[in-house]
Write a protein that holds these residues in place. Sequence first.
Motif, PDB file in Angstrom:
ATOM      1  N   ARG A   1       0.853  -1.176  -0.083  1.00 38.13           N
ATOM      2  CA  ARG A   1      -0.031   0.071  -0.028  1.00 38.13           C
ATOM      3  C   ARG A   1       0.724   1.278  -0.047  1.00 38.13           C
TER       4      ARG A   1
ATOM      5  N   ARG B   1       2.195   1.546  -3.473  1.00 39.61           N
ATOM      6  CA  ARG B   1       0.885   2.163  -4.319  1.00 39.61           C
ATOM      7  C   ARG B   1       0.820   3.703  -4.258  1.00 39.61           C
ATOM      8  N   ARG B   2       1.007   4.071  -2.783  1.00 46.00           N
ATOM      9  CA  ARG B   2       0.702   5.461  -2.816  1.00 46.00           C
ATOM     10  C   ARG B   2       1.673   6.441  -3.239  1.00 46.00           C
TER      11      ARG B   2
ATOM     12  N   ASN C   1       1.141   5.789  -7.372  1.00 44.87           N
ATOM     13  CA  ASN C   1      -0.283   6.366  -7.808  1.00 44.87           C
ATOM     14  C   ASN C   1      -0.175   7.823  -8.319  1.00 44.87           C
ATOM     15  N   THR C   2       0.995   8.644  -7.751  1.00 46.94           N
ATOM     16  CA  THR C   2       0.894   9.870  -8.175  1.00 46.94           C
ATOM     17  C   THR C   2       1.198  10.089  -9.512  1.00 46.94           C
TER      18      THR C   2
ATOM     19  N   ILE D   1      -4.686   3.716  -0.776  1.00 46.09           N
ATOM     20  CA  ILE D   1      -3.651   3.839  -1.643  1.00 46.09           C
ATOM     21  C   ILE D   1      -3.461   4.933  -2.755  1.00 46.09           C
ATOM     22  N   GLY D   2      -4.501   5.858  -2.532  1.00 49.40           N
ATOM     23  CA  GLY D   2      -4.579   7.031  -3.299  1.00 49.40           C
ATOM     24  C   GLY D   2      -4.927   6.722  -4.705  1.00 49.40           C
TER      25      GLY D   2
ATOM     26  N   GLU E   1      -2.308  15.410  -1.478  1.00 51.08           N
ATOM     27  CA  GLU E   1      -0.951  15.158  -2.062  1.00 51.08           C
ATOM     28  C   GLU E   1       0.175  14.898  -1.140  1.00 51.08           C
TER      29      GLU E   1
ATOM     30  N   GLY F   1      -0.384  11.329  -0.070  1.00 49.92           N
ATOM     31  CA  GLY F   1      -0.651  10.635  -1.295  1.00 49.92           C
ATOM     32  C   GLY F   1      -2.159   9.651  -0.843  1.00 49.92           C
TER      33      GLY F   1
END
Lengths: 426, 76
Positions: free
Chosen positions: A55, A58-59, A62-63, B13-14, B30, B33
């Motif tokens: 997770r 992915r954070r 995912n940006t 997980i954004g 942001e 995230g």
Amino acid sequence: MLLDRYTTTITFDDYEAIRQALFDPNLSRSFDKRSYAEGNIRDGVVSISHGPMQRARRRVENTQFRADRLKLYERELFPQVLDRLLDMLIGADRADVFAVGELLSVVLAARRAGVDHDERSLEQLRTLVHYVDVFSQGSAILNAKDPDTVRALVYATYDEFERDFLRPSWERRTRLIEAERDGERAEPVPQDILTALLLHRDDPAVELSDDGRIVREVATYLQGGTHTSAQTLTNAFDLLFDAEERTPGFIDRAADDLAFAQHVVHETLRLRPTTPKIKRRAEADTIVAGVPVPKDALVVLDAATANRDPARFGADADEFNPDRVLDPSVPRWGLSFGAGAHQCPGRSVAGGFPVPADRVVDDEHLYGLVALMVQAVARRGVRRDPDRRPQRDTRTERHTRWASYPVRFEGRQAVGAGEHVAPSPA
Amino acid sequence: MRRRISIDPELCIGSGDCGRLVPTAFALDESGGVSIPLAGAEDADLDLLVRAALNCPTNAIQVVGEDGQVLVDANS
């Protein structure tokens, strides 16, 4: 045998049961250790990881899939390369649409992943596509007919990829990041997966202290953004050619109506998922749709069958029908992008945003890069090549994959990429 | 009692799916995230809130109804 450590194998082919399984936190993508444990070809890659690290990773990643980035790629970057590359790749009146799809897709996949290259060099693009092909074999190693050969090939290819492409990209970004921190005037730091990983590698949550993990992670995004898009483009035309023989006009509609082209892509994904059978391993005892699943069971999710459920997709669910009318709660692509924590991060990149049944969309709508490719190829008058047969990829048991797909071009002129004409009456 | 909408930042997980579906209720922060509920999120269309919660890839969203009943439980 790779799979002999599982307690049992349980297969689901019901749509709702598969959705439940994909959302179940007890079912992971961490498989047989000989393929995925520490030191093996996909060690530490996000797509086979599980839990807090997955997770956290992915954070960070995912940006690179935010709406503003998607718009930039679809509305500015891809149109710039699409017609230029098609002009280079379509020699005389013929081409291989699978090879074309790979070369078109790899340009933006490399940019998103953070792999610097010369976009005007076909030699470099073909080298990157070769890497993608090898990495794709690695990601499907559980279905490989010769896994030991695949494993050795992937290791050697990682080394070459790192030496010739990734290290120069890495060093450039490191210099730019340091310059920015020092307040020096320099070119902007590129926004991509590699940069995001480098900026966050000191965070213990993402577990990126090992350089090899960064190499494998970037390779995963290079491969993920290329191979599946090319396969979907090829499958779309395979289905369109068959449909054209029964009901002429589908290819012209795709050429003239980008929203219809997007429906073609979604219907293709539904019928030909690039991962027909999604696999999971039970990390603990769990229950899926009332079925007990013991720890260490291999769970097989037959998405290909579930995507043809007549109750959700209609009595003609086995047929290719881009005009299919569905309940708005049912994705037109079915389960082909997965669901849950491992849902494909590139879903909106490749497939765009959901299209309403009347195909009337607003200015915020994104069609997806594969729809743009379908339209651009259709506009050049693509037809089946009567003299050369397409070849399936026989290195894998995944039956939806192609190795080559020759096509001919007749008649139409190339026009601007991504142009949207008002929807045709349904 | 008002409805309550919450997002577990450890699970999120954004992906941004919730914000695309209900932009008046969710947005991406942001700095971390992750997605966060906006002020007034509880006043958005309940069906859309429940759909966003059910479609969250990591079950990070909890929706509690006006009567205190948990309509969608995070991490369920």
